[in-house]
Design an enzyme around this catalytic site. Structure first.
Site, PDB file in Angstrom:
ATOM      1  N   TYR A 179      -0.113 -11.272  -2.447  1.00 41.70           N
ATOM      2  CA  TYR A 179       0.367  -9.983  -2.947  1.00 41.70           C
ATOM      3  C   TYR A 179      -0.189  -9.666  -4.333  1.00 41.70           C
ATOM      4  O   TYR A 179      -0.751  -8.580  -4.543  1.00 41.70           O
ATOM      5  CB  TYR A 179       1.892  -9.960  -2.944  1.00 41.70           C
ATOM      6  N   ASN A 197       1.765   4.250  -0.710  1.00 37.75           N
ATOM      7  CA  ASN A 197       2.948   3.431  -0.933  1.00 37.75           C
ATOM      8  C   ASN A 197       3.051   2.239   0.013  1.00 37.75           C
ATOM      9  O   ASN A 197       3.630   1.211  -0.345  1.00 37.75           O
ATOM     10  CB  ASN A 197       4.196   4.311  -0.797  1.00 37.75           C
ATOM     11  N   THR A 233      14.060  -3.825  -2.343  1.00 34.63           N
ATOM     12  CA  THR A 233      13.559  -3.239  -1.107  1.00 34.63           C
ATOM     13  C   THR A 233      13.380  -4.345  -0.070  1.00 34.63           C
ATOM     14  O   THR A 233      13.526  -5.531  -0.369  1.00 34.63           O
ATOM     15  CB  THR A 233      12.202  -2.539  -1.323  1.00 34.63           C
ATOM     16  N   LYS A 286      -2.826  -6.534  -5.327  1.00 35.91           N
ATOM     17  CA  LYS A 286      -2.523  -5.487  -6.292  1.00 35.91           C
ATOM     18  C   LYS A 286      -3.543  -5.451  -7.431  1.00 35.91           C
ATOM     19  O   LYS A 286      -3.791  -4.388  -8.013  1.00 35.91           O
ATOM     20  CB  LYS A 286      -1.102  -5.661  -6.827  1.00 35.91           C
ATOM     21  N   LEU A 334      11.157   2.668  -1.439  1.00 41.25           N
ATOM     22  CA  LEU A 334      10.579   3.508  -2.481  1.00 41.25           C
ATOM     23  C   LEU A 334       9.900   4.752  -1.918  1.00 41.25           C
ATOM     24  O   LEU A 334       9.967   5.821  -2.521  1.00 41.25           O
ATOM     25  CB  LEU A 334       9.566   2.701  -3.302  1.00 41.25           C
ATOM     26  N   ASP A 373      -0.376   4.646  10.620  1.00 41.18           N
ATOM     27  CA  ASP A 373      -0.449   3.199  10.412  1.00 41.18           C
ATOM     28  C   ASP A 373      -1.696   2.946   9.596  1.00 41.18           C
ATOM     29  O   ASP A 373      -2.816   3.143  10.085  1.00 41.18           O
ATOM     30  CB  ASP A 373      -0.511   2.478  11.759  1.00 41.18           C
TER      31      ASP A 373
END
Length: 235
Positions: free
Chosen positions: A160, A79, A193, A164, A13, A53
């Site tokens: 994850y 991103n 991805t 988020k 992405l 990084d």
């Protein structure tokens, strides 16, 4: 001319977002951990490479100095992101998740976002139209996760989605603290991805659409918003 930095932009992405914004006339910095991959991606895109990084403060600080010396920054796209994986590539569920697993994911997905925001805030504040796009996920929505039988509720991973959800709150707090900036979080959708081993049903072209759209909003555009390509999402 608008100058944009995209973290984790050598593939997926991030790469597609960079490609589209270069086409739109932005001067784009491809932020990448790996110098060789980053330079190769930037060369293909007609963009600039900066080693970055998000888990390394010295790397982030050096990138900020480089971009400042080159003239500044208008748009930041956070991103870079990772998912927790077990020894066989599986996503640990609630029973198998450890604190170390969550800490590793947070280092990139949460602390990395804050680290980059903090370093680049002085540059963004000098812009006439500063924009921040944080890449979120529908998996971070508390409301969607409470829908019985929904993919969000059925997703087995913990680290994850939790990361988020944290990004959602970070977005709100920064947006309220810096009302002169347009700071939003976007959900690209389930895109094929490396993050999901290319199991997503969307192409990167489809997933990048909302990122590109929100990276190009003006001073009268939305802020403190959580959106996907179809519109606002429930927090």
């Amino acid at each position: 001319m608008t100058t944009t930095l995209i973290t984790g932009a050598n593939k997926g992405l991030g790469y597609e977002t960079a490609r589209r914004l270069v086409e739109a006339g932005h001067t784009v910095y491809v932020g990448a951990r790996d110098p060789q991959r980053g330079r190769e991606a930037a060369a293909k895109l007609g963009a600039r490479f900066v080693q970055l990084d998000v888990t390394d403060q010295a790397s982030v600080d050096a990138a900020a100095k480089t971009i400042e010396a080159d003239g500044g920054l208008d748009v930041l796209v956070n991103n870079a992101g990772i998912e927790s994986r077990g020894p066989n590539g599986e996503v640990p569920d609630a029973g198998g998740m450890t604190a170390d697993d969550i800490r590793t994911v947070f280092e990139t997905n949460v602390f990395g976002v804050v680290r980059v925001l903090h370093a680049f805030l002085p540059l963004l504040q000098r812009s006439d139209a500063p924009v921040v796009v944080n890449i979120g996920s529908g998996l971070g929505s508390l409301a969607k996760t409470e829908v019985p039988g929904s993919p969000h509720q059925q997703y087995p991973g913990v680290a994850y989605p939790v990361s988020k959800t944290a990004v959602n709150m970070i977005t709100l707090k920064y947006a309220h603290a810096f009302p002169n900036m347009r700071i939003n979080v976007v959900e690209p959708g389930y895109t094929a991805t490396d993050l999901n081993k290319h199991t997503g049903h969307q192409t990167v072209e489809e997933g990048a659409e909302i990122i590109v759209r929100m990276a190009q909003i003006g001073p009268d555009g939305p802020t403190a918003a959580y959106v996907d390509a179809a519109g606002p999402l429930p927090w």
